[in-house]
Design a protein around this motif. Structure first.
Motif, short mmCIF file in Angstrom:
data_model
loop_
_atom_site.label_atom_id
_atom_site.label_comp_id
_atom_site.label_asym_id
_atom_site.label_seq_id
_atom_site.Cartn_x
_atom_site.Cartn_y
_atom_site.Cartn_z
N LEU A 50 54.79 46.98 15.09
CA LEU A 50 54.73 45.70 15.77
C LEU A 50 55.44 45.81 17.12
O LEU A 50 56.66 45.85 17.18
CB LEU A 50 55.39 44.63 14.90
N HIS A 51 54.68 45.86 18.18
CA HIS A 51 55.20 45.94 19.54
C HIS A 51 54.44 44.92 20.38
O HIS A 51 53.41 44.40 19.93
CB HIS A 51 55.05 47.36 20.10
N PRO A 52 54.91 44.57 21.57
CA PRO A 52 54.26 43.53 22.36
C PRO A 52 52.77 43.78 22.57
O PRO A 52 52.36 44.84 23.03
CB PRO A 52 55.02 43.55 23.68
N GLY A 53 51.96 42.83 22.18
CA GLY A 53 50.52 42.90 22.33
C GLY A 53 49.79 43.48 21.13
O GLY A 53 48.56 43.43 21.07
N ALA A 54 50.50 44.00 20.15
CA ALA A 54 49.86 44.68 19.02
C ALA A 54 49.09 43.72 18.13
O ALA A 54 48.01 44.05 17.65
CB ALA A 54 50.91 45.43 18.20
N THR A 55 49.61 42.53 17.92
CA THR A 55 48.93 41.58 17.03
C THR A 55 47.62 41.12 17.63
O THR A 55 46.60 41.06 16.93
CB THR A 55 49.85 40.37 16.74
N GLU A 56 47.63 40.81 18.91
CA GLU A 56 46.38 40.39 19.55
C GLU A 56 45.36 41.53 19.53
O GLU A 56 44.19 41.32 19.24
CB GLU A 56 46.63 39.96 20.99
N TRP A 57 45.82 42.73 19.81
CA TRP A 57 44.92 43.88 19.82
C TRP A 57 44.36 44.13 18.42
O TRP A 57 43.17 44.43 18.26
CB TRP A 57 45.67 45.10 20.34
N ALA A 58 45.19 44.01 17.40
CA ALA A 58 44.75 44.23 16.03
C ALA A 58 43.74 43.17 15.59
O ALA A 58 42.73 43.47 14.96
CB ALA A 58 45.94 44.24 15.08
N LEU A 59 43.99 41.92 15.96
CA LEU A 59 43.06 40.85 15.61
C LEU A 59 41.73 41.03 16.32
O LEU A 59 40.66 40.86 15.72
CB LEU A 59 43.69 39.50 15.97
N ARG A 60 41.79 41.44 17.57
CA ARG A 60 40.55 41.71 18.32
C ARG A 60 39.78 42.87 17.70
O ARG A 60 38.56 42.81 17.54
CB ARG A 60 40.90 42.03 19.78
N ARG A 61 40.48 43.92 17.32
CA ARG A 61 39.84 45.09 16.71
C ARG A 61 39.23 44.75 15.35
O ARG A 61 38.15 45.20 15.01
CB ARG A 61 40.86 46.23 16.56
#
Length: 156
Positions: A50-61
């Protein structure tokens, strides 16, 4: 001595305390409050994933993986590079990050992210096939998304 004006007192404070020069981005599908909670968890969390931007990137992926129309089965692919961003090539890693984010979030933001993940998880279960040999895997069998068939096995 005259009193200082409130604007003069606030002029020396940062615009968004704790966020840096700009406020955090808003994650598609989440409210502003939940997006800020996710950003706070990414900044203050002690997780490797969990690092900045990881959640958005994971949800997009995760959404991108489930996007192809039709009823043909989908097979997750293992990532060949283990660096921070290349590991998102494996949709199961993206789901790991989302699970870690759920664990780090406060109750309201967790519920909101959970409401987004529930239909995506149902689509993942519907579009992937169960792995009949999942009990033989050496790691991560406690997560259901690793018990689905993928294009490459754990041994190569």
């Amino acid at each position: 001595m005259p009193r200082s004006r409130p604007g003069a007192l606030r002029a020396h404070l940062p615009v968004h305390p704790g966020w840096g020069p700009t406020p955090p981005f808003r994650i598609h599908g989440l409210s502003t409050r939940a997006s800020r909670a996710v950003h706070r968890a990414e900044l203050l969390g002690n997780s490797h994933w969990l690092h900045p931007g990881a959640t958005e990137w994971a949800l997009r992926r995760y959404r991108e993986f489930l996007h192809p129309p039709g009823n043909r089965p989908l097979y997750p692919q293992a990532a060949f590079c283990s660096c921070t961003w290349c590991s998102f090539d494996d949709v199961r890693h993206a789901r790991d990050v989302l699970e870690e984010a759920l664990a780090q979030l406060p109750a309201r933001a967790r519920a909101e992210l959970g409401r987004i993940l529930k239909p995506l998880d149902a689509a993942f279960l519907r579009r992937t096939l169960p792995d009949p040999f999942a009990h033989r895997l050496q790691w991560r069998t406690e997560f259901w998304w690793y018990r689905r068939l993928s294009e490459s096995s754990e041994w190569g």
